[in-house]
Motif scaffolding. Structure first.
Motif, PDB file in Angstrom:
ATOM      1  N   CYS A 487      40.903  49.177  36.477  1.00 31.52           N
ATOM      2  CA  CYS A 487      39.772  48.265  36.726  1.00 31.52           C
ATOM      3  C   CYS A 487      40.019  46.947  36.005  1.00 31.52           C
ATOM      4  O   CYS A 487      40.522  46.934  34.872  1.00 31.52           O
ATOM      5  N   THR A 489      39.031  42.277  36.416  1.00 30.36           N
ATOM      6  CA  THR A 489      38.135  41.246  36.947  1.00 30.36           C
ATOM      7  C   THR A 489      38.956  40.084  37.491  1.00 30.36           C
ATOM      8  O   THR A 489      40.107  39.882  37.121  1.00 30.36           O
ATOM      9  N   GLU A 490      38.324  39.306  38.374  1.00 31.19           N
ATOM     10  CA  GLU A 490      38.893  38.071  38.914  1.00 31.19           C
ATOM     11  C   GLU A 490      37.804  37.005  38.954  1.00 31.19           C
ATOM     12  O   GLU A 490      36.614  37.333  39.090  1.00 31.19           O
ATOM     13  N   THR A 492      36.073  33.831  40.892  1.00 31.15           N
ATOM     14  CA  THR A 492      35.946  33.261  42.236  1.00 31.15           C
ATOM     15  C   THR A 492      36.022  31.742  42.158  1.00 31.15           C
ATOM     16  O   THR A 492      36.014  31.146  41.080  1.00 31.15           O
ATOM     17  N   LEU A 498      34.378  38.783  39.876  1.00 34.29           N
ATOM     18  CA  LEU A 498      34.559  39.935  40.752  1.00 34.29           C
ATOM     19  C   LEU A 498      35.139  41.099  39.961  1.00 34.29           C
ATOM     20  O   LEU A 498      36.012  40.910  39.114  1.00 34.29           O
ATOM     21  N   VAL A 500      37.510  44.251  40.221  1.00 38.29           N
ATOM     22  CA  VAL A 500      38.628  44.684  41.059  1.00 38.29           C
ATOM     23  C   VAL A 500      39.045  46.089  40.613  1.00 38.29           C
ATOM     24  O   VAL A 500      39.489  46.286  39.476  1.00 38.29           O
ATOM     25  N   THR A 502      41.630  49.029  41.477  1.00 34.35           N
ATOM     26  CA  THR A 502      42.909  49.241  42.164  1.00 34.35           C
ATOM     27  C   THR A 502      43.282  50.716  42.108  1.00 34.35           C
ATOM     28  O   THR A 502      43.307  51.320  41.029  1.00 34.35           O
ATOM     29  N   MET A 568      42.834  47.903  46.959  1.00 38.08           N
ATOM     30  CA  MET A 568      42.106  47.058  46.009  1.00 38.08           C
ATOM     31  C   MET A 568      40.697  46.819  46.545  1.00 38.08           C
ATOM     32  O   MET A 568      40.526  46.240  47.631  1.00 38.08           O
ATOM     33  N   ARG A 570      37.169  45.016  45.874  1.00 36.15           N
ATOM     34  CA  ARG A 570      36.579  43.902  45.128  1.00 36.15           C
ATOM     35  C   ARG A 570      35.099  43.779  45.478  1.00 36.15           C
ATOM     36  O   ARG A 570      34.724  43.856  46.661  1.00 36.15           O
ATOM     37  N   TYR A 573      30.367  41.220  40.239  1.00 31.27           N
ATOM     38  CA  TYR A 573      29.965  41.926  39.018  1.00 31.27           C
ATOM     39  C   TYR A 573      28.460  41.764  38.824  1.00 31.27           C
ATOM     40  O   TYR A 573      27.949  40.656  38.610  1.00 31.27           O
TER      41      TYR A 573
END
Length: 576
Positions: A487, A489-490, A492, A498, A500, A502, A568, A570, A573
């Motif tokens: 687990c 984060t990304e 935006t 976000l 994420v 995987t 993946m 997404r 959060y």
């Protein structure tokens, strides 16, 4: 296609049409001014260049006459001017040589008064090693030494035949001299010195130069020789075009020299200063007019129209609180007032429709959640039965607890939102049960930063992917099978966050064609809920869309280089 739509949108803009109309009105005036300016420049340039052409032609003729006069004088000097036969006898050789030198100097001095453009005359007899230099200007000693070296070199090299001329150059104190040398019988060398620097100054041009036959800059006036060479090279490289200088050139066949006049463009057009200022300032004036015109059109028409369009765009994007102030012209105030009333009515209707949609979505989410049917129920029960027959009570007890938690999680239909930690705990129970089925073959690892444990997620979001990994990824494999869940984060584009998740396995992977079909299936949100193909994956995407909104969540698939499949998931959060 996108470029074509943008072009059509640009051409259909009212602002574009107003600007193009104004340009169509102003363009003929600007074109006329440019034409008049170009015509005037050409006329003035033609007149100036014609004048300099005539001046240069007259100067070449004059210098040709100078050279021919000096050459004629040298050719006739011994036999007509000096008349050495009159002093042959009865003098001794030494006395005779002295008388020749005295008479030669007298003749040369007399002739220099009639040829002011000739700097000096020389008389050289190699037989008697006699050199005579007659000059009416300064620098006698340096000229004498230069003449001695030159005449000795010419006599020894035999570069000149009897009755012919030879040109050579001597530089003294920055002054370049062209020396026309004539060889007469019996082996006498006569020379006429012409100062090319003074000769060029007499041309009267601000910038001028004399070039050799092969194009070397010998002397220049007004500009350094290297600068003249640079200008000539630039013109040659750019097909004779040099906006800074107009070039006039004429070659003298008799002298073997080329005379060049460089006329600065500013000097040629200096008489057009007022007209040029008008031409220069006219584009600025037109530009100011265009700016005021566009500013007026923008304030009166385009800005109110753009405000109304932006309000419509906000309404179409869901911002039902958008309102437009009534501070434009009467016509736009009427349209703005109608727009505000329409927005208020849409907001009232939207609220009631939205409440109804919430109820429908809640019912749909519960229905989709209940559609998930775990595939391993019967296998789990058979496994418990087998463990009981073996007498492994501890494993039976553990397996029963895991299965009870699993059922409790799946059948908890009253909860539509759980935390990511609860979802991962459920996946850990599910994989532990699967390890009882595949001992010493199946292994897994689940990692999650503690701060992501409170992230909101629909129930059973990850289980369909884990099930597919075991059912399809492990098919016909005999080696160990591993599932890795991580687990992160990304960020935006708008600064949001976000989550994420995987999921990666080392299974047999997916063929490219099937992988493309899988991606298409996920994005096809209009798919009927009753279809069985990839129903679990579509259910996950549908529930994520219902919870977070369309296009806020995504599911991506890609093949792993070492084999297997990577999934993946997404989603935004949000805390539970």
């Amino acid at each position: 296609m996108a470029k074509r739509r943008w072009r059509m949108k640009f051409l259909n803009s009212i602002q574009t049409k107003f600007v193009l109309l104004f340009i169509l009105v102003i363009a003929p005036l600007v074109a006329f001014l440019i034409y008049v300016n170009t015509y005037a420049r050409n006329i003035v340039r033609t007149q100036v260049t014609d004048s300099y052409e005539k001046t240069l032609a007259n100067f070449i003729n004059k210098t040709d006459e100078l050279f021919m006069g000096a050459e004629k004088y040298l050719a006739n000097f011994l036999h007509k001017e000096l008349d050495t036969t009159a002093i042959d006898y009865p003098f001794r050789e030494e006395t005779r040589n002295t008388l020749i030198k005295v008479r030669t100097n007298t003749k040369f001095t007399y002739m220099l008064n009639f040829m002011p453009d000739v700097d000096s005359f020389t008389y050289f007899s190699p037989q008697h090693s006699t050199l005579l230099l007659t000059t009416n200007r300064s620098g006698y000693d340096r000229k004498y030494m230069a003449a001695r070296n030159l005449m000795d070199d010419v006599a020894k090299s035999s570069r000149i035949a009897y009755g012919t001329f030879l040109s050579d150059f001597v530089s003294i104190d920055g002054e370049l001299y062209l020396i026309r040398i004539y060889r007469d019988f019996p082996d006498i060398y006569l020379g006429a010195w012409i100062n090319l620097n003074r000769l060029l100054e007499s041309l009267g041009a601000v910038h001028s130069a004399i070039l050799s036959a092969d194009g070397e800059v010998l002397v220049s006036h007004g500009l350094p020789p290297e600068r003249v060479g640079q200008i000539l090279n630039d013109r040659a490289e750019h097909n004779g075009s040099n906006p800074q200088y107009f070039l006039l050139s004429r070659y003298s066949e008799h002298q073997g020299l080329r005379y060049v006049i460089l006329i600065p463009s500013t000097d040629v057009l200096q008489n057009l200063s007022f007209f040029q200022k008008v031409i220069y300032w006219m584009p600025a004036v037109i530009f100011i007019i265009v700016v005021f015109y566009i500013a007026f059109i923008r304030r009166v028409l385009l800005t109110p129209m753009r405000t109304l369009i932006r309000g419509m765009q906000r309404i179409s994007h869901g911002d039902l609180d958008t309102r437009i102030e009534l501070n434009a012209s009467n016509e736009f105030n009427y349209m703005n007032f109608a727009f505000n009333n329409m927005a208020e009515e849409i907001k009232t209707l939207k609220v009631s429709v939205y409440e109804e949609q919430l109820r429908v979505q809640l019912a749909e989410m519960k229905q989709l959640q209940m559609q998930i049917n775990p595939h391993f129920y019967s296998n789990s029960l058979n496994l418990i039965s087998g463990l009981a027959q073996l007498g492994d009570q501890e494993s039976v007890q553990h397996m029963t607890q895991l299965l009870a938690r699993y059922f409790r999680y799946v059948t908890a239909s009253s909860r539509t939102v759980l935390t990511l930690k609860e979802e991962l705990d459920h996946i850990r129970d599910y994989l532990t049960i699967q390890q009882y089925r595949y001992p010493d073959i199946l292994s897994f690892d689940i990692s999650m930063p503690p701060e992501l444990g409170s992230a909101s997620v629909p129930p059973l979001t990850l289980q369909p992917f884990v099930e597919n990994s075991i059912i399809h990824g492990y098919q016909k494999k005999t080696k160990s099978f591993r599932i890795l869940i991580t687990c992160g984060t990304e960020q935006t584009a708008d600064g949001g966050k976000l989550v994420v998740v995987t999921l990666e396995d080392n299974g047999i992977g997916v063929e490219p064609a099937k992988l493309a079909a899988l991606r298409q299936n996920v994005s096809d949100v209009s798919r009927a809920a009753g279809e069985s193909r990839h129903l679990g994956i579509w259910n996950v995407y549908r529930r994520l869309s219902l919870m977070f909104g369309e296009r806020q969540a995504s599911i991506d698939f890609e093949s792993v280089d070492t084999g297997g499949l990577r999934v993946m998931v997404r989603f935004p959060y949000k805390t539970a």
